[in-house]
Design an enzyme around this catalytic site. Structure first.
Site: not given
Length: 245
Positions: A155, A142
């Site tokens: 995250y 990501s």
């Protein structure tokens, strides 16, 4: 592209979004794909779509929180097609919130899927790759963690952990097993659906509507990485909408 024809590729999180696109695009150019995800109905539909267009595909119900499921995914690839060339660790989840909101269940879910799930995928594939003296690990990471922002602390932490682990593995490898990290930004997927924080969910969905790119862009990045000659390793690819900050 010629390097992809006949390659056997296992993909986690393959029932929708980026995983689905990766499977379909690889199958189009001759890869044999083994799809893993929890939702078997969707997997069945994708496999049928691939087969109807002349591709080669199968699926295995896979929950990356269970290491035995990853072993079964890898073993199915070897049993059906005689080898495994690539594992794409794509399954991921996000629960975005302030750290002081103490969403401990959300933290554990992200650690179990984004971090341990990738490690389980690597652990299932590495013995096969060592035995073959070849293999390629592709981790879908990501853009989170490249730029640290509020609400994404844990995250981003899981994603940066994968970056660190991958770099260590790259240095430990003798070159027979290659490793690639692909970090997408906003992509048109159902990624935001599981976010419990409604305010964050709305903001993410709005960002997706305004700028998200087609998941085929991520599939193309995977194809680029795995189509390289055996002596070439693509390390990290960051791929985001041109409008994304």
């Amino acid at each position: 592209m010629q390097n992809i024809k006949g390659k056997v590729v296992a993909i986690t999180g393959a029932s929708s979004g980026m995983g689905e696109a990766i499977a379909i695009e690889l199958a189009k150019i001759g890869a044999k794909v083994v799809l893993g995800a929890r939702r078997t109905e969707q997997l069945q539909q994708i496999v049928e779509e691939i087969r109807n267009k002349g591709g080669i595909a199968t699926f295995v119900q896979t929950d990356v929180k269970h290491k035995t499921d990853l072993v079964r995914l890898v073993n199915t690839a070897v049993a059906q097609y005689g080898k495994l060339d690539v594992i794409v660790n794509n399954a991921g989840v996000s629960q975005l919130s302030r750290i002081d909101e103490l969403d401990i269940d959300g933290w554990e879910e992200m650690i179990d899927i984004n971090l341990k799930g990738v490690l389980y995928g690597m652990a299932a594939a590495i013995p096969v790759f060592k035995n073959q003296e070849s293999g390629h690990i592709v981790n879908i990471i990501s853009t989170s963690g490249i730029k640290i922002v509020p609400m994404q602390g844990v995250y981003a932490g899981t994603k940066n952990a994968i970056r660190t682990i991958a770099e260590a593995f790259r240095q430990e490898s003798n070159g027979n097993i290659r490793i690639t990290g692909i970090s997408p930004g906003f992509v048109k997927t159902d990624f935001a659906n599981n976010i419990k924080n409604e305010e964050v969910k709305t903001a993410i969905q709005k960002g997706m509507e305004q700028m998200a790119i087609d998941p085929i862009a991520i599939a193309n990045a995977v194809i680029y990485a795995v189509s390289q000659p055996d002596d070439v390793e693509i390390g990290d690819i960051v791929i985001r909408p041109s409008k994304q900050n």
